[in-house]
Design an enzyme around this catalytic site. Structure first.
Site, PDB file in Angstrom:
ATOM      1  N   CYS A 120     -20.362  16.026 -27.286  1.00  0.00           N
ATOM      2  CA  CYS A 120     -21.256  15.601 -28.354  1.00  0.00           C
ATOM      3  C   CYS A 120     -22.696  15.638 -27.856  1.00  0.00           C
ATOM      4  O   CYS A 120     -23.019  15.074 -26.805  1.00  0.00           O
ATOM      5  CB  CYS A 120     -20.873  14.191 -28.787  1.00  0.00           C
ATOM      6  SG  CYS A 120     -22.128  13.339 -29.745  1.00  0.00           S
ATOM      7  N   GLU A 121     -23.579  16.299 -28.600  1.00  0.00           N
ATOM      8  CA  GLU A 121     -24.958  16.422 -28.148  1.00  0.00           C
ATOM      9  C   GLU A 121     -25.748  15.124 -28.304  1.00  0.00           C
ATOM     10  O   GLU A 121     -26.846  15.001 -27.784  1.00  0.00           O
ATOM     11  CB  GLU A 121     -25.672  17.540 -28.898  1.00  0.00           C
ATOM     12  CG  GLU A 121     -25.976  17.279 -30.343  1.00  0.00           C
ATOM     13  CD  GLU A 121     -26.703  18.449 -31.000  1.00  0.00           C
ATOM     14  OE1 GLU A 121     -27.477  18.200 -31.935  1.00  0.00           O
ATOM     15  OE2 GLU A 121     -26.495  19.610 -30.589  1.00  0.00           O
ATOM     16  N   HIS A 122     -25.175  14.142 -29.015  1.00  0.00           N
ATOM     17  CA  HIS A 122     -25.892  12.886 -29.214  1.00  0.00           C
ATOM     18  C   HIS A 122     -25.669  11.886 -28.092  1.00  0.00           C
ATOM     19  O   HIS A 122     -26.533  11.048 -27.828  1.00  0.00           O
ATOM     20  CB  HIS A 122     -25.458  12.252 -30.545  1.00  0.00           C
ATOM     21  CG  HIS A 122     -25.706  13.136 -31.725  1.00  0.00           C
ATOM     22  ND1 HIS A 122     -24.732  13.442 -32.651  1.00  0.00           N
ATOM     23  CD2 HIS A 122     -26.813  13.812 -32.105  1.00  0.00           C
ATOM     24  CE1 HIS A 122     -25.241  14.260 -33.563  1.00  0.00           C
ATOM     25  NE2 HIS A 122     -26.489  14.501 -33.248  1.00  0.00           N
ATOM     26  N   HIS A 123     -24.505  11.951 -27.437  1.00  0.00           N
ATOM     27  CA  HIS A 123     -24.201  10.984 -26.382  1.00  0.00           C
ATOM     28  C   HIS A 123     -23.668  11.638 -25.103  1.00  0.00           C
ATOM     29  O   HIS A 123     -23.433  10.958 -24.113  1.00  0.00           O
ATOM     30  CB  HIS A 123     -23.171   9.952 -26.878  1.00  0.00           C
ATOM     31  CG  HIS A 123     -23.650   9.136 -28.042  1.00  0.00           C
ATOM     32  ND1 HIS A 123     -23.307   9.439 -29.339  1.00  0.00           N
ATOM     33  CD2 HIS A 123     -24.468   8.053 -28.111  1.00  0.00           C
ATOM     34  CE1 HIS A 123     -23.878   8.570 -30.160  1.00  0.00           C
ATOM     35  NE2 HIS A 123     -24.585   7.728 -29.440  1.00  0.00           N
ATOM     36  N   GLN A 161     -19.838  19.289 -34.348  1.00  0.00           N
ATOM     37  CA  GLN A 161     -18.633  20.036 -34.711  1.00  0.00           C
ATOM     38  C   GLN A 161     -18.878  21.023 -35.846  1.00  0.00           C
ATOM     39  O   GLN A 161     -18.319  22.130 -35.840  1.00  0.00           O
ATOM     40  CB  GLN A 161     -17.508  19.073 -35.070  1.00  0.00           C
ATOM     41  CG  GLN A 161     -16.166  19.781 -35.299  1.00  0.00           C
ATOM     42  CD  GLN A 161     -15.013  18.812 -35.427  1.00  0.00           C
ATOM     43  OE1 GLN A 161     -14.976  17.781 -34.763  1.00  0.00           O
ATOM     44  NE2 GLN A 161     -14.058  19.114 -36.295  1.00  0.00           N
ATOM     45  N   HIS A 189     -13.623  12.665 -31.326  1.00  0.00           N
ATOM     46  CA  HIS A 189     -14.935  12.471 -30.707  1.00  0.00           C
ATOM     47  C   HIS A 189     -14.926  11.169 -29.910  1.00  0.00           C
ATOM     48  O   HIS A 189     -14.765  10.094 -30.484  1.00  0.00           O
ATOM     49  CB  HIS A 189     -16.028  12.412 -31.777  1.00  0.00           C
ATOM     50  CG  HIS A 189     -16.246  13.714 -32.488  1.00  0.00           C
ATOM     51  ND1 HIS A 189     -17.440  14.388 -32.468  1.00  0.00           N
ATOM     52  CD2 HIS A 189     -15.405  14.477 -33.245  1.00  0.00           C
ATOM     53  CE1 HIS A 189     -17.352  15.498 -33.172  1.00  0.00           C
ATOM     54  NE2 HIS A 189     -16.112  15.570 -33.659  1.00  0.00           N
ATOM     55  N   CYS A 191     -17.362   9.737 -28.652  1.00  0.00           N
ATOM     56  CA  CYS A 191     -18.485   8.874 -29.015  1.00  0.00           C
ATOM     57  C   CYS A 191     -18.105   7.960 -30.179  1.00  0.00           C
ATOM     58  O   CYS A 191     -18.787   6.954 -30.431  1.00  0.00           O
ATOM     59  CB  CYS A 191     -19.725   9.705 -29.361  1.00  0.00           C
ATOM     60  SG  CYS A 191     -19.451  10.945 -30.634  1.00  0.00           S
TER      61      CYS A 191
END
Length: 228
Positions: A120-123, A161, A189, A191
């Site tokens: 995940c690019e956010h976490h 995704q 995910h 996250c």
């Protein structure tokens, strides 16, 4: 002067940066990359990442002189560049060879349950799941293992995704010279399951139906193949 973040947070019509991350919203169809992303060699990138990760570990209070920890920054740097984010480098894009469809097979070809590991690019925590790919030949066919490699290439980068699904589909459309392509991803995910809401039972499903696959009959036929 307000910073970019402050401007975003002060506009009621735009989600705050933190909420964009928690809600897994993608802001770009393409993977966001700097123009100078490849000015540094992989060797130099690993060296710099190791230095920075050492600082992170130090800030967290970890003892970098411990035998178990002192090699961790280098291991993380190598893992980032050579393994889990290797898909950021276009030099690692799989070489694809096509073959004539000599059998004149004109029905859908489905490869299901392709193991998928992304982040995940956010976490920067894992996305784990399965990808299902289908296409109908326009005269050429692709080796089955290449389908797996295409999935892995785009998965090995910080991802959302929905973007990953579209990137795989668009690459297949380009390579196979047909719009008759379908991609379905079903993934967990971490996250979501290991932080935040901590829901360990949910998965996320995304899909791309192109050409003839974007019809109720073909979607139903494809789903029957996948579910059996």
């Amino acid at each position: 002067m307000k910073t970019k973040t402050e401007n975003l947070n002060s506009n009621p019509d735009i989600l705050p940066i933190d909420d964009i991350g928690d809600d897994h919203i993608g802001t770009n169809v393409e993977t966001p990359m700097k123009e100078d992303a490849f000015n540094l060699s992989d060797f130099d990138k690993k060296k710099r990442i190791a230095e920075l990760f050492s600082e992170i570990m130090d800030v967290m209070g970890l003892d970098l002189t411990d035998d178990s920890l002192k090699g961790t920054p280098n291991r993380v740097a190598k893992m980032y560049i050579d393994e889990i984010f290797s898909g950021l480098n276009p030099e690692n894009k799989p070489k694809i060879a096509l073959f004539d469809n000599k059998y004149q097979y004109k029905q859908m070809l489905v490869e299901k349950n392709i193991t998928l590991y992304s982040n995940c690019e956010h976490h920067f925590v894992p996305i784990i799941g399965k990808a299902h790919i289908a296409y109908i030949s326009s005269g050429k066919v692709i080796g089955l293992s290449k389908l797996n490699r295409i999935v892995q290439y785009f998965a090995k980068r910080p991802q959302v995704q929905e973007r990953l699904t579209n990137q795989i589909a668009e690459e297949l459309i380009l390579i196979l010279n047909t719009k008759d392509v379908a991609v379905i991803i079903d993934a967990k995910h971490l996250c979501v399951s290991s932080r935040g809401i901590k829901d360990d039972s949910s998965t996320t499903v995304t899909s791309f139906y192109g050409g003839i696959f974007n019809t109720p009959d073909k979607i139903k036929e494809l789903q029957n193949y996948i579910n059996n």
